[in-house]
Design a protein around this motif. Structure first.
Motif, PDB file in Angstrom:
ATOM      1  N   GLN A 454       0.941  -1.101  -0.087  1.00  0.00           N
ATOM      2  CA  GLN A 454       0.087   0.362  -0.142  1.00  0.00           C
ATOM      3  C   GLN A 454       0.838   1.472   0.135  1.00  0.00           C
ATOM      4  O   GLN A 454       2.112   1.793   0.381  1.00  0.00           O
ATOM      5  CB  GLN A 454      -0.969   0.054   1.179  1.00  0.00           C
ATOM      6  N   ARG A 615      -6.079   4.426  12.546  1.00  0.00           N
ATOM      7  CA  ARG A 615      -7.255   4.205  10.531  1.00  0.00           C
ATOM      8  C   ARG A 615      -8.526   4.663  11.501  1.00  0.00           C
ATOM      9  O   ARG A 615      -9.772   5.823  11.344  1.00  0.00           O
ATOM     10  CB  ARG A 615      -7.498   2.941  10.473  1.00  0.00           C
ATOM     11  N   ASN A 619     -10.843   8.024  10.253  1.00  0.00           N
ATOM     12  CA  ASN A 619     -11.929   7.751   9.667  1.00  0.00           C
ATOM     13  C   ASN A 619     -13.261   8.583  10.060  1.00  0.00           C
ATOM     14  O   ASN A 619     -13.901   8.755   9.597  1.00  0.00           O
ATOM     15  CB  ASN A 619     -12.727   6.245   9.919  1.00  0.00           C
ATOM     16  N   GLY A 649      -5.431   5.600   6.485  1.00  0.00           N
ATOM     17  CA  GLY A 649      -7.028   4.725   6.404  1.00  0.00           C
ATOM     18  C   GLY A 649      -7.649   6.153   5.710  1.00  0.00           C
ATOM     19  O   GLY A 649      -8.605   6.733   6.421  1.00  0.00           O
ATOM     20  N   GLU A 651      -9.267   7.990   3.678  1.00  0.00           N
ATOM     21  CA  GLU A 651     -10.347   8.023   2.277  1.00  0.00           C
ATOM     22  C   GLU A 651     -11.046   8.861   1.340  1.00  0.00           C
ATOM     23  O   GLU A 651     -11.627   8.702   0.481  1.00  0.00           O
ATOM     24  CB  GLU A 651     -11.476   7.055   2.949  1.00  0.00           C
ATOM     25  N   THR A 652     -11.559   9.986   2.349  1.00  0.00           N
ATOM     26  CA  THR A 652     -12.167  10.960   1.370  1.00  0.00           C
ATOM     27  C   THR A 652     -10.885  12.134   1.581  1.00  0.00           C
ATOM     28  O   THR A 652     -10.197  12.282   2.494  1.00  0.00           O
ATOM     29  CB  THR A 652     -12.868  11.472   2.598  1.00  0.00           C
ATOM     30  N   GLY A 669      -4.906   5.302   2.291  1.00  0.00           N
ATOM     31  CA  GLY A 669      -4.856   4.549   2.833  1.00  0.00           C
ATOM     32  C   GLY A 669      -5.724   4.555   0.685  1.00  0.00           C
ATOM     33  O   GLY A 669      -5.495   4.755   0.095  1.00  0.00           O
ATOM     34  N   TYR A 670      -7.240   4.649   1.514  1.00  0.00           N
ATOM     35  CA  TYR A 670      -7.632   3.752  -0.038  1.00  0.00           C
ATOM     36  C   TYR A 670      -7.828   4.955  -0.845  1.00  0.00           C
ATOM     37  O   TYR A 670      -8.342   4.918  -2.450  1.00  0.00           O
ATOM     38  CB  TYR A 670      -9.436   3.304   0.308  1.00  0.00           C
ATOM     39  N   LEU A 671      -7.765   5.920  -0.677  1.00  0.00           N
ATOM     40  CA  LEU A 671      -7.854   7.074  -1.579  1.00  0.00           C
ATOM     41  C   LEU A 671      -6.608   7.548  -2.693  1.00  0.00           C
ATOM     42  O   LEU A 671      -7.154   7.556  -3.563  1.00  0.00           O
ATOM     43  CB  LEU A 671      -8.000   8.800  -0.732  1.00  0.00           C
ATOM     44  N   ARG A 674      -5.338   1.288  -2.330  1.00  0.00           N
ATOM     45  CA  ARG A 674      -5.724  -0.410  -1.554  1.00  0.00           C
ATOM     46  C   ARG A 674      -4.561  -1.029  -1.707  1.00  0.00           C
ATOM     47  O   ARG A 674      -4.054  -1.076  -2.439  1.00  0.00           O
ATOM     48  CB  ARG A 674      -6.761  -1.291  -2.353  1.00  0.00           C
TER      49      ARG A 674
END
Length: 715
Positions: A454, A615, A619, A649, A651-652, A669-671, A674
């Motif tokens: 990641q 995270r 989050n 973590g 994500e936004t 993070g997923y932003l 992954r």
């Protein structure tokens, strides 16, 4: 004198025959009076006859020759045939014969009466002289009284001398009636016969003596055999007694071994084997008695290891004994308490009504055990986790219900409950966990694990900083298994240690390839998580250095992430190990910071480079929220300590903007991406436009932290 005055004219055949008989035969013709030592010898009688017929000279010479022959020829060397006896015998015959010559002038006479008187007189003279001389010699030799010696030893010999005189009178009387030559021929023949008879008698005696000796030896042998038989009987009796004692000892030893085989040596409680037999009996009872039910309680003492570590194993053993005593006072009549091993106990509750009764009993046990124990003046507090399994019709084996009670106990310990009653779901979960552990062991051998990466982004420049290496399990049946399912199992079984070394080696080799492939990627770092189990490895630093050497990876591009709980569990040991790793040039990071309980007194001593915000805070972070204030506080604390910050973590876009405003250096993070396998990272390295566009976001000043907002949980 006798030889000098010997009349040669008397030498004739009569004298020769008489002398031969007297010297060579007569001494052997003797009669012993029974039960006395008195012995009548024909030679003494013939010497008296020689005095009367041939004169004292002849008698003296014959006496000397007879005694001399007796000394050399006879086997019996008694006092009568000793040299002293020769001298004394010769002297007495000479004295007696000379006295008779002096008294009667001519003892030889045809008057029988006169001859008998002369012979009796000569015998008396011989007795006196002989007894006196021998008594003098004996009394002087042994320092005894002369009179007593003569009376006790020689007075009884008077009868022997007079008996010889009577025999001499008879011989002279026969000589007057029978021709001399014929008489002495008969005497010679009789003497030979007597000697032969005597020899025969002696032979018979010898044979009898031999027979008696043989009989005596046989009797001794029989006696010896009897003694040996008695001894053998005694030995046999002793052996039988020993066997009986050995048998008794063996029975006692067998009983002791049986007791030891079914009882605990420390508490003397029944052990697992004994308890299992009782449970088996109870299961059989449930089959023949409808409505009968029982329960098995499995007890494990909490924090018992702390007692051993702090107070010593001896105190731990004494605590075990006291717990056992207290449990024995709790159990009802017909119930059983047993010790399995270590700090584990089990209780068998007989004939229970329902689960509520068992629950009340478990609560009573917990209350009793929670009462402090006073040992050696110290108060020790402890508690137990109790697993309960109630008998049902499905149980066929005692080990099944023991297993379920054990499972319930571990569930109670896991959930922090004082007791739990087993339900089938617990067993299925345990079986699933066991299957997972089995599959994990096969997974290592079959190389089913793989490493996902990641990206970690520099939030200021929005450039790629490096990667976090995350393990994934590609299960042949289930596909990719989430880490939260198998990582705890790896932690518990110790498989996490070789797995982490494999991840580290794989990640170092892969990142080195990426570094060598592109100049812009030469400073990429790789973050690898270390479990708390690693800090129990004495050669941890050596293992990591070996991986770096084998992969030829620069340690300054390696970052090891350690959780708060791992370093705080044994802070001093962790500090020492982290310093050694730091000396190698490796970067260090505290992972999931804020989820545990850290101590500032230790935190500033850890040689770490970054703090990683969990995270869960990122989050739920929104402007003005409590978690947002937590994140701001962590970042401020890190900067105060001179540490960098990584937020995971993300994500936004909103989370990214807030973190950039708070001056957080790095994020993942997923932003951004992954965790992906290495082949997809190649595409990300070729095109990083996905997150570079975020660099256009303006950074605003950091707002002040409200003092009313709760801070981090810092001890």
């Amino acid at each position: 004198m006798a030889a000098y005055t010997f009349p040669l004219e008397i030498l004739d055949i009569k004298l020769a025959v008489f002398s031969t008989v007297t010297v060579f035969f007569s001494s052997k013709l003797q009669i012993t009076v029974p039960r006395t030592k008195i012995c009548f010898t024909v030679s003494d009688a013939l010497l008296l006859v020689a005095i009367i017929i041939f004169g004292w000279q002849t008698a003296t010479i014959l006496s000397f020759l007879t005694c001399l022959y007796g000394c050399f020829a006879l086997k019996d060397k008694s006092n009568l045939t000793s040299p002293v006896s020769v001298s004394v015998g010769t002297m007495t015959v000479f004295a007696a014969g000379f006295s008779a010559k002096f008294i009667f002038v001519d003892p030889a006479t045809d008057d029988l009466l006169k001859s008998c008187i002369v012979i009796l007189l000569i015998a008396g003279i011989e007795f006196l002289l002989n007894s006196i001389l021998f008594s003098l010699f004996y009394s002087q030799k042994h320092s005894r009284n002369f009179g007593l010696v003569w009376k006790n030893h020689y007075f009884n010999c008077l009868i022997m001398y007079f008996a010889n005189a009577v025999i001499a009178c008879l011989i002279i009387n026969l000589m007057t009636l029978v021709d001399f030559n014929l008489l002495f021929a008969a005497v010679a023949i009789i003497s030979v016969i007597c000697i032969a008879y005597k020899s025969y008698v002696e032979h018979i005696k010898k044979i009898a003596a031999q027979a008696e000796t043989a009989e005596h030896e046989r009797a001794e042998s029989e006696k010896l055999r009897a003694e040996q038989a008695e001894k053998h009987i005694e030995e046999l009796e002793h052996y039988i007694a020993e066997q009986e004692r050995s048998g008794q000892a063996l029975r006692e030893s067998k009983e002791k071994f049986r007791h030891a085989a079914f009882h605990d040596s420390l508490t003397d409680l029944p052990n697992r084997s004994y308890f299992s037999q009782e449970v088996k009996f109870m299961l059989e009872k449930t089959k023949i008695m409808p409505g009968f039910s029982f329960a098995v309680l499995f007890l494990d003492m909490n924090r018992f290891k702390n007692v051993n570590d702090s107070l010593g194993h001896s105190m731990g053993d004494r605590l075990i004994v006291n717990v056992a005593k207290r449990l024995k006072t709790i159990v009802r009549k017909g119930d059983m308490v047993a010790r399995f091993s270590g700090d584990e106990f089990a209780i068998l509750l007989n004939n229970i009504k329902d689960n509520e009764e068992v629950s009340r009993y478990a609560e009573m046990i917990q209350k009793k055990i929670s009462t402090p124990f006073t040992i050696s003046g110290k108060q020790i507090f402890t508690s137990v986790s109790i697993g309960i399994a109630v008998s049902i019709s499905d149980y066929e084996d005692s080990q099944d219900i023991l297993r379920d009670a054990d499972i319930a106990m571990y569930k109670a310990k896991e959930k922090g409950e004082s007791y739990m009653i087993f339900n089938p779901m617990m067993h299925s979960q345990t079986v699933k966990l066991l299957q997972l552990e089995t599959d994990l062991r096969y997974a290592i051998a079959r190389e089913e694990f793989c490493v996902f990466y990641q990206p970690i982004i520099d939030l200021t420049s929005m450039k790629l900083k490096g990667f976090e290496a995350l393990v994934r399990w590609n299960h042949p049946d289930r596909g990719l298994v989430a880490p939260y399912e198998f990582i705890p199992v790896c932690e518990d079984t110790g498989m996490i240690i070789p797995m982490t070394i494999w991840i580290l080696k794989t990640a170092c080799l892969q990142v080195r390839k990426w570094q060598q492939a592109n100049v812009e990627d030469r400073n990429l770092i790789i973050s690898v998580n270390l479990s708390g189990k690693h800090f129990a490895q004495l050669d941890l630093v050596e293992q990591i250095w070996r991986v770096l050497s084998e992969t030829d990876f620069n340690p300054q591009y390696l970052k090891l992430e350690i959780t708060e709980s791992a370093v705080m569990e044994n802070a001093e040991n962790a500090i020492s190990t982290l310093k050694e790793l730091k000396e190698l040039g490796i970067q260090l990071s505290i992972d999931d910071f804020g989820t545990g309980y850290s101590s500032l007194s230790y935190l500033h001593r850890f040689p770490i480079d970054t703090l990683k915000i969990d995270r869960s805070f990122v989050n739920s972070m929104t402007e003005g929220s409590e978690n947002g204030e937590f994140v701001q506080t962590i970042i401020m604390l890190a900067h105060t300590l001179g540490l960098g910050v990584i937020a995971e973590g993300i994500e936004t876009i909103n989370q990214l903007h807030q973190l950039r405003i708070l001056d957080c250096e790095y994020g993942q993070g997923y932003l951004f991406s992954r965790p992906v396998p290495s082949d997809e990272i190649d595409k990300l390295l070729a095109d990083q436009s996905a997150w570079k566009s975020f660099a256009q976001t303006p950074i605003e000043p950091v707002p002040q932290v409200s003092p009313e907002v709760p801070r981090l949980r810092l001890a």
